[in-house]
Scaffold this motif. Structure first.
Motif, PDB file in Angstrom:
ATOM      1  N   TYR A  73       0.824  -1.199   0.000  1.00  0.00           N
ATOM      2  CA  TYR A  73       0.000   0.000   0.000  1.00  0.00           C
ATOM      3  C   TYR A  73       0.867   1.261   0.000  1.00  0.00           C
ATOM      4  O   TYR A  73       1.862   1.342   0.716  1.00  0.00           O
ATOM      5  CB  TYR A  73      -0.930   0.007   1.226  1.00  0.00           C
ATOM      6  CG  TYR A  73      -1.902   1.163   1.235  1.00  0.00           C
ATOM      7  CD1 TYR A  73      -3.138   1.046   0.610  1.00  0.00           C
ATOM      8  CD2 TYR A  73      -1.564   2.373   1.829  1.00  0.00           C
ATOM      9  CE1 TYR A  73      -4.030   2.106   0.595  1.00  0.00           C
ATOM     10  CE2 TYR A  73      -2.451   3.436   1.823  1.00  0.00           C
ATOM     11  CZ  TYR A  73      -3.675   3.294   1.206  1.00  0.00           C
ATOM     12  OH  TYR A  73      -4.554   4.351   1.184  1.00  0.00           O
ATOM     13  N   SER A  74       0.497   2.228  -0.807  1.00  0.00           N
ATOM     14  CA  SER A  74       1.090   3.561  -0.938  1.00  0.00           C
ATOM     15  C   SER A  74       2.366   3.588  -1.763  1.00  0.00           C
ATOM     16  O   SER A  74       2.895   4.677  -2.038  1.00  0.00           O
ATOM     17  CB  SER A  74       1.353   4.209   0.435  1.00  0.00           C
ATOM     18  OG  SER A  74       2.555   3.726   1.018  1.00  0.00           O
ATOM     19  N   LEU A  75       2.857   2.441  -2.193  1.00  0.00           N
ATOM     20  CA  LEU A  75       4.053   2.425  -3.040  1.00  0.00           C
ATOM     21  C   LEU A  75       3.703   2.822  -4.469  1.00  0.00           C
ATOM     22  O   LEU A  75       2.660   2.432  -4.992  1.00  0.00           O
ATOM     23  CB  LEU A  75       4.692   1.044  -3.046  1.00  0.00           C
ATOM     24  CG  LEU A  75       5.268   0.549  -1.725  1.00  0.00           C
ATOM     25  CD1 LEU A  75       5.684  -0.909  -1.855  1.00  0.00           C
ATOM     26  CD2 LEU A  75       6.454   1.414  -1.290  1.00  0.00           C
ATOM     27  N   GLU A  76       4.583   3.566  -5.099  1.00  0.00           N
ATOM     28  CA  GLU A  76       4.326   4.010  -6.466  1.00  0.00           C
ATOM     29  C   GLU A  76       4.371   2.844  -7.439  1.00  0.00           C
ATOM     30  O   GLU A  76       3.583   2.761  -8.383  1.00  0.00           O
ATOM     31  CB  GLU A  76       5.348   5.073  -6.874  1.00  0.00           C
ATOM     32  CG  GLU A  76       5.078   5.678  -8.237  1.00  0.00           C
ATOM     33  CD  GLU A  76       6.033   6.812  -8.587  1.00  0.00           C
ATOM     34  OE1 GLU A  76       5.908   7.371  -9.699  1.00  0.00           O
ATOM     35  OE2 GLU A  76       6.906   7.143  -7.737  1.00  0.00           O
ATOM     36  N   HIS A  77       5.301   1.918  -7.197  1.00  0.00           N
ATOM     37  CA  HIS A  77       5.441   0.740  -8.056  1.00  0.00           C
ATOM     38  C   HIS A  77       5.441  -0.503  -7.169  1.00  0.00           C
ATOM     39  O   HIS A  77       6.472  -1.169  -7.003  1.00  0.00           O
ATOM     40  CB  HIS A  77       6.717   0.826  -8.880  1.00  0.00           C
ATOM     41  CG  HIS A  77       6.835   2.076  -9.709  1.00  0.00           C
ATOM     42  ND1 HIS A  77       6.045   2.317 -10.812  1.00  0.00           N
ATOM     43  CD2 HIS A  77       7.635   3.165  -9.569  1.00  0.00           C
ATOM     44  CE1 HIS A  77       6.359   3.489 -11.338  1.00  0.00           C
ATOM     45  NE2 HIS A  77       7.312   4.033 -10.602  1.00  0.00           N
ATOM     46  N   GLU A  81       8.400  -2.838  -5.782  1.00  0.00           N
ATOM     47  CA  GLU A  81       8.990  -2.242  -4.578  1.00  0.00           C
ATOM     48  C   GLU A  81       8.595  -2.930  -3.280  1.00  0.00           C
ATOM     49  O   GLU A  81       9.292  -2.797  -2.277  1.00  0.00           O
ATOM     50  CB  GLU A  81       8.609  -0.759  -4.499  1.00  0.00           C
ATOM     51  CG  GLU A  81       9.205   0.092  -5.601  1.00  0.00           C
ATOM     52  CD  GLU A  81       8.759   1.540  -5.518  1.00  0.00           C
ATOM     53  OE1 GLU A  81       9.534   2.422  -5.961  1.00  0.00           O
ATOM     54  OE2 GLU A  81       7.647   1.807  -5.015  1.00  0.00           O
ATOM     55  N   ASN A 281       6.437   6.430   5.775  1.00  0.00           N
ATOM     56  CA  ASN A 281       6.001   7.635   5.077  1.00  0.00           C
ATOM     57  C   ASN A 281       5.781   8.803   6.027  1.00  0.00           C
ATOM     58  O   ASN A 281       6.054   9.955   5.678  1.00  0.00           O
ATOM     59  CB  ASN A 281       4.714   7.352   4.297  1.00  0.00           C
ATOM     60  CG  ASN A 281       4.962   6.511   3.058  1.00  0.00           C
ATOM     61  OD1 ASN A 281       5.843   6.805   2.263  1.00  0.00           O
ATOM     62  ND2 ASN A 281       4.193   5.453   2.899  1.00  0.00           N
ATOM     63  N   ASP A 292      -0.137   8.647   6.508  1.00  0.00           N
ATOM     64  CA  ASP A 292       0.325   7.373   5.959  1.00  0.00           C
ATOM     65  C   ASP A 292       1.544   6.872   6.713  1.00  0.00           C
ATOM     66  O   ASP A 292       2.646   7.379   6.552  1.00  0.00           O
ATOM     67  CB  ASP A 292       0.649   7.537   4.473  1.00  0.00           C
ATOM     68  CG  ASP A 292       0.948   6.205   3.807  1.00  0.00           C
ATOM     69  OD1 ASP A 292       0.933   5.171   4.515  1.00  0.00           O
ATOM     70  OD2 ASP A 292       1.201   6.188   2.592  1.00  0.00           O
ATOM     71  N   THR A 296       8.002   3.141   3.482  1.00  0.00           N
ATOM     72  CA  THR A 296       8.479   3.687   2.218  1.00  0.00           C
ATOM     73  C   THR A 296       9.112   2.560   1.410  1.00  0.00           C
ATOM     74  O   THR A 296       9.221   1.420   1.881  1.00  0.00           O
ATOM     75  CB  THR A 296       9.523   4.774   2.468  1.00  0.00           C
ATOM     76  OG1 THR A 296      10.639   4.177   3.172  1.00  0.00           O
ATOM     77  CG2 THR A 296       8.960   5.912   3.303  1.00  0.00           C
ATOM     78  N   ALA A 297       9.546   2.872   0.219  1.00  0.00           N
ATOM     79  CA  ALA A 297      10.275   1.871  -0.571  1.00  0.00           C
ATOM     80  C   ALA A 297      11.517   1.408   0.178  1.00  0.00           C
ATOM     81  O   ALA A 297      11.891   0.226   0.127  1.00  0.00           O
ATOM     82  CB  ALA A 297      10.643   2.446  -1.935  1.00  0.00           C
TER      83      ALA A 297
END
Length: 314
Positions: A73-77, A81, A281, A292, A296-297
């Motif tokens: 959740y919330s990761l761009e990729h 990731e 995040n 959030d 993070t990644a």
């Protein structure tokens, strides 16, 4: 201000007890995701067909079980990731032909996960060679997070305020204490079931896949540096300290299950607590206030590193 009891219904949490305000924490973000249709099984016909096509006699099946952290959740990729994808990348570097089956479900509690396993709703689990668990944060903190949502302005605007402050001209002390006590009881009920949910899930997996290698991660405290507190009626509610208490309870259960079931322990709690990187995040936000609190990644990579060390190098 939104009333989540109009948006979210569950057999575990009675939303009539907690009205949601603007803060979306791990639980809140998961609720929004559920409302948008992400809650439930990730399994669908197209995906299952795709997974089946990847499987061969030489395939190594890796199933990642868990909640929104596992889902990415919330990761761009997210597909690249999230920690499960990074574990797969490592396994492929070691020459394995890996099929990844990510079964992370936003908002999932351990009881939901156990039911899905029991009912055979987890893709490829009966053929798994490796399984990772990331579960328990919602069991431990979901009720408290809804409580914090309801009183966020008081926590964040009047931190440290006591019984004699002007704050209490705007809030009913008895209601505040009652809501906290109800949230705490709900969390305790969740944690009282957590051991059996986790232990029984492992037994079910090993019934079909007796040689499967299983690892469970300890949970990080998403509010480890959050010192906002309110004192009322002789009790003090400190966000960071309360979360630490519940996460500690969950981690004690996880360590116990790992020892009893001969399961690999991946100690992500210590890894997150000692990291100097931006692993959550909400660490990017001023005053550490951000809706959030997912990894993070960099945080996802840290989880992957801990799992990899526990599974493949020890």
């Amino acid at each position: 201000m939104k009333d989540f009891k109009l948006l979210y219904k569950t057999e575990v949490i009675d939303m009539k007890k907690w009205k949601a305000a603007g803060l979306i924490t791990v639980a809140g973000a998961c609720v929004i995701a559920i409302v948008w249709g992400l809650h439930g099984r990730t399994k669908n016909n197209a995906k299952l067909l795709q997974l089946d096509e990847q499987v061969s006699d030489d395939s190594v099946i890796y199933v990642a079980l868990g909640d929104s952290i596992t889902y990415g959740y919330s990761l761009e990729h997210a597909e690249n990731e999230r920690f499960s994808a990074r574990i797969v990348a490592y396994m492929k570097q070691q020459g394995m032909q890996v099929v990844e089956c990510n079964q992370g479900v936003n908002g999932q509690l351990s009881g939901d996960m156990w039911q899905n396993i029991k009912k055979g709703k987890v893709d490829l689990l009966d053929h798994a060679d490796y399984v990772t668990f990331c579960i328990g944060t919602n069991d431990a903190l979901l009720p408290f997070e809804f409580f914090v949502m309801q009183y966020e302005d008081y926590f964040y605007g009047y931190s440290g305020a006591g019984d004699d402050s002007l704050l209490w001209g705007k809030i009913n002390k008895k209601t505040f204490i009652r809501d906290f006590e109800e949230a705490d009881r709900s969390a305790e009920d969740n944690l009282n079931r957590f051991y059996n949910n986790l232990s029984d899930s492992i037994d079910l997996i090993r019934k079909d896949s007796p040689d499967c290698r299983i690892a469970i991660m300890t949970l990080y405290n998403p509010y480890r540096n959050m010192d906002y507190e309110i004192s009322a009626g002789g009790i003090t509610v400190n966000i960071g300290q309360y979360a630490e208490e519940k996460i500690s309870q969950a981690n004690t259960i996880i360590r116990t299950v790992c020892k009893e079931k001969n399961v690999v322990l991946a100690d992500c709690y210590e890894a997150f607590a000692s990291s100097n990187d931006i692993v959550l995040n909400n660490q990017n936000a001023e005053n550490y206030i951000d809706p959030d609190d997912h990894p993070t990644a960099v945080g996802q990579q840290l989880i992957a590193d801990v799992f990899i060390e526990a599974l493949f190098t020890k």
